[in-house]
Write a protein that holds these residues in place. Structure first.
Motif, PDB file in Angstrom:
ATOM      1  N   GLY A 206     -11.705 -17.012 -12.896  1.00 56.01           N
ATOM      2  CA  GLY A 206     -10.669 -17.164 -13.538  1.00 56.01           C
ATOM      3  C   GLY A 206      -9.852 -15.951 -14.059  1.00 56.01           C
ATOM      4  N   ALA A 207     -10.290 -14.695 -13.232  1.00 60.32           N
ATOM      5  CA  ALA A 207      -9.730 -13.567 -13.533  1.00 60.32           C
ATOM      6  C   ALA A 207      -8.358 -13.770 -13.240  1.00 60.32           C
ATOM      7  CB  ALA A 207     -10.262 -12.326 -12.893  1.00 60.32           C
ATOM      8  N   GLU A 208      -7.313 -12.691 -13.836  1.00 60.10           N
ATOM      9  CA  GLU A 208      -5.911 -12.863 -13.562  1.00 60.10           C
ATOM     10  C   GLU A 208      -5.696 -12.186 -12.155  1.00 60.10           C
ATOM     11  OE1 GLU A 208      -2.017 -10.444 -15.205  1.00 60.10           O
ATOM     12  OE2 GLU A 208      -3.909 -10.098 -15.964  1.00 60.10           O
ATOM     13  N   VAL A 209      -4.568 -12.841 -11.422  1.00 63.97           N
ATOM     14  CA  VAL A 209      -4.378 -12.535 -10.177  1.00 63.97           C
ATOM     15  C   VAL A 209      -3.576 -11.464  -9.971  1.00 63.97           C
ATOM     16  CG1 VAL A 209      -3.533 -13.473  -7.937  1.00 63.97           C
ATOM     17  CG2 VAL A 209      -4.795 -14.921  -9.356  1.00 63.97           C
ATOM     18  N   VAL A 210      -3.537 -10.337  -9.075  1.00 65.72           N
ATOM     19  CA  VAL A 210      -2.692  -9.319  -8.989  1.00 65.72           C
ATOM     20  C   VAL A 210      -1.821  -9.397  -7.798  1.00 65.72           C
ATOM     21  CG1 VAL A 210      -2.391  -6.773  -8.767  1.00 65.72           C
ATOM     22  CG2 VAL A 210      -4.349  -7.744 -10.586  1.00 65.72           C
ATOM     23  N   ASP A 211      -0.445  -9.165  -7.871  1.00 63.63           N
ATOM     24  CA  ASP A 211       0.362  -9.084  -6.768  1.00 63.63           C
ATOM     25  C   ASP A 211       0.669  -8.036  -6.348  1.00 63.63           C
ATOM     26  OD1 ASP A 211       2.410  -9.439  -5.160  1.00 63.63           O
ATOM     27  OD2 ASP A 211       3.759 -10.696  -6.233  1.00 63.63           O
ATOM     28  N   LEU A 212       0.091  -7.424  -5.301  1.00 62.54           N
ATOM     29  CA  LEU A 212       0.151  -6.239  -4.790  1.00 62.54           C
ATOM     30  C   LEU A 212       1.911  -5.857  -4.483  1.00 62.54           C
ATOM     31  CD1 LEU A 212      -2.330  -5.342  -1.818  1.00 62.54           C
ATOM     32  CD2 LEU A 212      -1.992  -4.403  -4.259  1.00 62.54           C
ATOM     33  N   ASN A 213       2.711  -6.785  -4.199  1.00 61.31           N
ATOM     34  CA  ASN A 213       4.034  -6.406  -4.005  1.00 61.31           C
ATOM     35  C   ASN A 213       4.647  -6.120  -5.429  1.00 61.31           C
ATOM     36  OD1 ASN A 213       3.810  -7.130  -1.145  1.00 61.31           O
ATOM     37  ND2 ASN A 213       4.069  -9.599  -1.939  1.00 61.31           N
ATOM     38  N   THR A 214       4.405  -6.212  -6.373  1.00 58.30           N
ATOM     39  CA  THR A 214       4.825  -5.848  -7.869  1.00 58.30           C
ATOM     40  C   THR A 214       4.427  -4.731  -8.125  1.00 58.30           C
ATOM     41  OG1 THR A 214       3.124  -6.954  -9.274  1.00 58.30           O
ATOM     42  CG2 THR A 214       4.889  -8.314  -8.552  1.00 58.30           C
ATOM     43  N   LEU A 215       3.194  -3.986  -7.569  1.00 53.97           N
ATOM     44  CA  LEU A 215       2.885  -2.602  -8.011  1.00 53.97           C
ATOM     45  C   LEU A 215       3.811  -1.568  -7.319  1.00 53.97           C
ATOM     46  CD1 LEU A 215      -0.957  -3.072  -7.321  1.00 53.97           C
ATOM     47  CD2 LEU A 215       0.284  -3.241  -9.638  1.00 53.97           C
ATOM     48  N   GLY A 216       4.055  -0.500  -8.193  1.00 55.06           N
ATOM     49  CA  GLY A 216       4.751   0.627  -7.768  1.00 55.06           C
ATOM     50  C   GLY A 216       3.973   1.418  -6.926  1.00 55.06           C
ATOM     51  N   ALA A 217       4.384   2.378  -6.029  1.00 53.78           N
ATOM     52  CA  ALA A 217       3.685   3.267  -5.382  1.00 53.78           C
ATOM     53  C   ALA A 217       2.870   4.289  -6.073  1.00 53.78           C
ATOM     54  CB  ALA A 217       4.762   4.106  -4.532  1.00 53.78           C
ATOM     55  N   ASP A 218       3.346   4.466  -7.377  1.00 50.99           N
ATOM     56  CA  ASP A 218       2.707   5.493  -8.439  1.00 50.99           C
ATOM     57  C   ASP A 218       1.730   4.661  -9.477  1.00 50.99           C
ATOM     58  OD1 ASP A 218       4.531   4.482  -9.592  1.00 50.99           O
ATOM     59  OD2 ASP A 218       5.204   6.414 -10.675  1.00 50.99           O
ATOM     60  N   GLN A 219       1.802   3.643  -9.190  1.00 50.86           N
ATOM     61  CA  GLN A 219       0.818   2.578 -10.013  1.00 50.86           C
ATOM     62  C   GLN A 219      -0.713   2.539  -9.899  1.00 50.86           C
ATOM     63  OE1 GLN A 219       2.632  -1.172 -10.903  1.00 50.86           O
ATOM     64  NE2 GLN A 219       1.096  -1.764 -12.442  1.00 50.86           N
ATOM     65  N   SER A 220      -1.337   2.679 -10.928  1.00 52.66           N
ATOM     66  CA  SER A 220      -2.951   2.834 -10.566  1.00 52.66           C
ATOM     67  C   SER A 220      -3.383   1.615 -10.446  1.00 52.66           C
ATOM     68  CB  SER A 220      -3.406   3.572 -12.023  1.00 52.66           C
ATOM     69  OG  SER A 220      -4.936   3.583 -11.784  1.00 52.66           O
ATOM     70  N   ILE A 221      -4.302   1.575  -9.357  1.00 52.57           N
ATOM     71  CA  ILE A 221      -5.277   0.365  -9.205  1.00 52.57           C
ATOM     72  C   ILE A 221      -6.402   0.304  -9.820  1.00 52.57           C
ATOM     73  CG2 ILE A 221      -6.288  -1.068  -7.199  1.00 52.57           C
ATOM     74  CD1 ILE A 221      -4.000  -0.243  -5.555  1.00 52.57           C
ATOM     75  N   ASP A 222      -6.867  -0.538 -10.697  1.00 48.94           N
ATOM     76  CA  ASP A 222      -8.176  -0.362 -11.317  1.00 48.94           C
ATOM     77  C   ASP A 222      -9.194  -0.639 -10.529  1.00 48.94           C
ATOM     78  OD1 ASP A 222     -10.284  -1.138 -12.785  1.00 48.94           O
ATOM     79  OD2 ASP A 222      -9.161  -2.178 -14.438  1.00 48.94           O
ATOM     80  N   PRO A 223     -10.145   0.232 -10.348  1.00 50.81           N
ATOM     81  CA  PRO A 223     -11.483   0.203  -9.444  1.00 50.81           C
ATOM     82  C   PRO A 223     -12.238  -1.114  -9.674  1.00 50.81           C
ATOM     83  CG  PRO A 223     -11.727   1.984 -10.839  1.00 50.81           C
ATOM     84  CD  PRO A 223     -10.285   1.489 -11.003  1.00 50.81           C
ATOM     85  N   GLU A 224     -12.124  -1.899 -10.629  1.00 55.40           N
ATOM     86  CA  GLU A 224     -13.012  -2.576 -10.826  1.00 55.40           C
ATOM     87  C   GLU A 224     -12.547  -3.950 -10.625  1.00 55.40           C
ATOM     88  OE1 GLU A 224     -16.363  -2.746 -11.707  1.00 55.40           O
ATOM     89  OE2 GLU A 224     -16.047  -0.570 -11.698  1.00 55.40           O
ATOM     90  N   TRP A 225     -11.019  -3.879 -10.025  1.00 58.05           N
ATOM     91  CA  TRP A 225     -10.526  -5.214  -9.393  1.00 58.05           C
ATOM     92  C   TRP A 225     -11.187  -5.814  -8.294  1.00 58.05           C
ATOM     93  CZ3 TRP A 225      -4.690  -3.792  -9.084  1.00 58.05           C
ATOM     94  CH2 TRP A 225      -3.991  -3.681 -10.769  1.00 58.05           C
ATOM     95  N   ARG A 226     -11.006  -6.946  -8.081  1.00 61.30           N
ATOM     96  CA  ARG A 226     -11.775  -7.538  -6.822  1.00 61.30           C
ATOM     97  C   ARG A 226     -10.901  -8.155  -5.792  1.00 61.30           C
ATOM     98  NH1 ARG A 226     -17.820  -8.283  -7.584  1.00 61.30           N
ATOM     99  NH2 ARG A 226     -18.086  -6.931  -9.407  1.00 61.30           N
ATOM    100  N   LEU A 227     -11.040  -8.139  -4.486  1.00 58.98           N
ATOM    101  CA  LEU A 227     -10.309  -8.541  -3.585  1.00 58.98           C
ATOM    102  C   LEU A 227     -11.206 -10.001  -2.958  1.00 58.98           C
ATOM    103  CD1 LEU A 227      -8.159  -7.004  -0.777  1.00 58.98           C
ATOM    104  CD2 LEU A 227      -9.412  -9.043  -0.170  1.00 58.98           C
ATOM    105  N   TYR A 228     -10.827 -11.059  -2.965  1.00 54.18           N
ATOM    106  CA  TYR A 228     -11.235 -12.199  -2.786  1.00 54.18           C
ATOM    107  C   TYR A 228     -10.664 -12.754  -1.169  1.00 54.18           C
ATOM    108  CZ  TYR A 228     -13.580 -12.922  -7.182  1.00 54.18           C
ATOM    109  OH  TYR A 228     -14.563 -12.750  -8.164  1.00 54.18           O
ATOM    110  N   GLY A 229     -11.779 -13.119  -0.431  1.00 49.80           N
ATOM    111  CA  GLY A 229     -11.391 -13.731   1.057  1.00 49.80           C
ATOM    112  C   GLY A 229     -12.471 -13.608   1.949  1.00 49.80           C
ATOM    113  N   ARG A 230     -12.645 -14.509   2.763  1.00 49.10           N
ATOM    114  CA  ARG A 230     -13.637 -14.307   3.634  1.00 49.10           C
ATOM    115  C   ARG A 230     -13.904 -13.190   4.658  1.00 49.10           C
ATOM    116  NH1 ARG A 230     -17.888 -16.023   2.885  1.00 49.10           N
ATOM    117  NH2 ARG A 230     -17.969 -18.314   3.304  1.00 49.10           N
TER     118      ARG A 230
END
Length: 596
Positions: A206-230
């Motif tokens: 149920g965690a919030e989905v992050v759209d990579l396309n909306t992130l600016g080049a200088d925007q920080s990526i939280d290291p605790e985020w998860r990437l889901y997929g087989r």
């Protein structure tokens, strides 16, 4: 005396004060300095000369000095200073790799998203080949010679080669292994489409989905985020980490210290049925001094681990027979033989409630642990209580014995049972047949043929007649205790010595990476964990038997990644750590790798 000093005393005969086997880079250098200061009159030399051969002593001192170079110099106990040589490109390799990653985080994640989005079930021929072709192109774009290795009936393996640049005449060659195929999926059990990689802000569905396309080049990526997929973790993240590491080294002008080969397998998740044939067919192109398997998770404590072996595995289907049709349990119960009850009795005769295998002679072939193995276990952090809490287990087997001890022993696991009906479909009937799926995990020197022989002898002792196909009516009428066994092929365990020259060199580099990461973070462990065996199984014996090359597992993904299950995921920080780990290993291993 500390646990590590006690371990050293066992390893070196009980007297030597020097810790050249680097349990931790800083710790090893500190004790070396103390020994040189406190034993200048001669006990140090007497100790080392009595325990180590001259070649072995020289090798360890050279390895330790190379570790000092990687760290950029240190102050030893008592104020003694050891400074690294003038090699700025190498001494801060981790920091430079990190800087490149920080400037390219969004691109690296997009590369992984794109790769995860290609379906990779090994039976899906067109898509599995598409994966292989993409990986070959990715290698070629980084200057590697790359090709697809073929064998009839098998998905292609991807082979890439990159020469060393630190010393073009380098004779050391390392193969980085990963597999690009994944487990089959049941899409309805996933929170999102398994082949549409999705980034979420946490480990829950149920965690919030992050759209990579909306992130600016200088925007920080939280290291605790998860990437889901087989295959986000198993094994496409390690492949992307390798590629990003090569990019970082190239951008920073850091040389590759070893010749590199990349071997990406396409059918590991279906048991590698053609791997042996593939290796035999192409063995002339796969010669190397070391294979690094970049598969599997880091330790449950999130600490980096280096694993020197894997358990073997084999399975068997067991079928017991009763009447030729289900019978009314009132009319025929405790007259007609009940195969479900007999199956329960049979399993209880093979394995007790604490997990000990009761089959006579089962532990006779098991290789005992060496001093280095025991020392490695002692330094691992305790995780069992937290695991029991996380898994809602009140007590684990053998009176809460540590997990690391348990995976060093053979195991018999009941994978599944089937007989009659249960729940709302339960019937008052004696079933006609009962099935069990049993799985054995093997440790070094216990071979699959040993297991088959010992199980057969056990069943014969119990009075069973063994068949390997559906019994005839005559057999059912003749033998009151009839059992069908359907053996899987299985394979043996493998283990590389923790205290050999290759292992010591690799541990020197990995410890330095962990220490550098802790320094940059301001805290943390200063050494990697050493594990004699991984609890899971990989067919590494094929590489050992066919290619004659030592193998070590160097994993990077998170332990809580739902590997093989719905909602497989990768913790982003593990990807960042893996890039630094593989990059520094490529840059430094050849410099500290000293022959016996």
């Amino acid at each position: 005396m500390s646990g590590n000093r006690r371990a050293d005393a066992r390893l070196y005969g009980g007297q030597c004060p020097v810790q050249l086997r680097t349990f931790g880079l800083h710790r090893g250098v500190r004790h070396l300095g103390s020994a040189l200061e406190e034993n200048s009159a001669g006990p140090y030399n007497q100790c080392m000369n009595s325990i180590l051969s001259p070649n072995r002593l020289v090798r360890r001192v050279r390895i330790l000095c190379a570790a000092v170079t990687l760290a950029g110099g240190m102050t030893l106990a008592g104020g003694m200073s050891v400074q690294a040589g003038a090699q700025p490109a190498e001494s801060d390799a981790v920091a430079k790799i990190r800087a490149h990653r920080q400037a390219n985080e969004t691109k690296i994640l997009r590369d992984l998203v794109d790769l995860v989005s290609i379906p990779n079930f090994a039976e899906d021929g067109p898509n599995i080949r598409r994966n292989a072709e993409v990986l070959m192109a990715q290698l070629q774009s980084r200057g590697a010679e790359a090709t697809l290795l073929e064998y009839p009936g098998s998905p292609p393996a991807v082979l890439g080669t990159l020469p060393a640049t630190h010393d073009p005449a380098s004779k050391k060659t390392v193969v980085l292994y990963a597999h690009y195929d994944g487990q089959p999926v049941s899409a309805d059990l996933w929170a999102s489409a398994p082949y549409v990689a999705e980034i979420r802000t946490g480990p829950s569905a149920g965690a919030e989905v992050v759209d990579l396309n909306t992130l600016g080049a200088d925007q920080s990526i939280d290291p605790e985020w998860r990437l889901y997929g087989r295959s986000a973790s198993d094994d496409k993240a390690p492949i992307v980490a390798m590629f990003a590491a090569i990019d970082a080294l190239t951008a920073a002008g850091i040389d590759r210290s070893v010749n590199l080969k990349f071997f990406f397998e396409g059918e590991e998740e279906r048991g590698s049925p053609h791997l042996g044939d593939m290796l035999e067919a192409h063995k002339g192109r796969l010669d190397a001094d070391l294979w690094l398997f970049c598969d599997g998770p880091v330790h449950q404590s999130r600490r980096q681990q280096v694993v020197f072996g894997v358990r073997g595995v084999m399975g068997v289907g067991v079928t017991l027979y009763g009447p030729n049709r289900p019978l009314h349990s009132g009319h025929y119960g405790n007259w007609a033989p009940n195969p479900a009850a007999r199956l329960a009795e049979l399993i209880a005769s093979m394995r007790d409630g604490e997990g000990r295998i009761l089959i006579d002679g089962f532990y006779d072939q098991v290789r005992p642990l060496g001093a280095a193995d025991r020392a490695a276990i002692e330094q691992a952090p305790p995780i069992d209580e937290e695991l029991r809490r996380d898994l809602d287990i009140a007590r684990s087997e053998n009176n809460n014995a540590p997990l690391l001890e348990r995976i060093l022993l053979p195991a018999l696991n009941v994978q599944g049972l089937s007989a009659g009906m249960v729940g709302e479909r339960a019937q008052n009937a004696v079933p006609s047949v009962a099935h069990a799926a049993l799985g054995f995990r093997l440790v070094p020197d216990l071979l699959p043929e040993d297991v088959r022989r010992l199980v057969k002898a056990h069943l014969v002792t119990l009075g069973f007649e063994i068949v390997h196909e559906a019994p005839t009516v005559e057999q059912l009428r003749t033998h009151p205790k009839l059992v069908r066994l359907d053996w899987e092929g299985g394979y043996r365990a493998t283990r590389t010595a923790l205290d050999g020259p290759i292992s010591e060199a690799l541990l020197t580099v990995v410890d330095a990476v962990v220490a550098a990461q802790s320094t940059l973070a301001g805290a943390g462990p200063t050494a990697a964990l050493r594990l004699p065996l991984l609890g899971g199984s990989l067919p590494l014996y094929l590489f050992e038997e066919i290619l004659g090359t030592p193998l070590v597992v160097l994993p990077m993904v998170n332990h809580d990644n739902n590997q093989h299950a719905p909602n497989e995921n990768l913790r982003i920080q593990n990807l960042w750590d893996g890039i630094e780990l593989y990059g520094a290993t490529i840059a430094e291993l050849g410099k500290v790798w000293v022959n016996p």
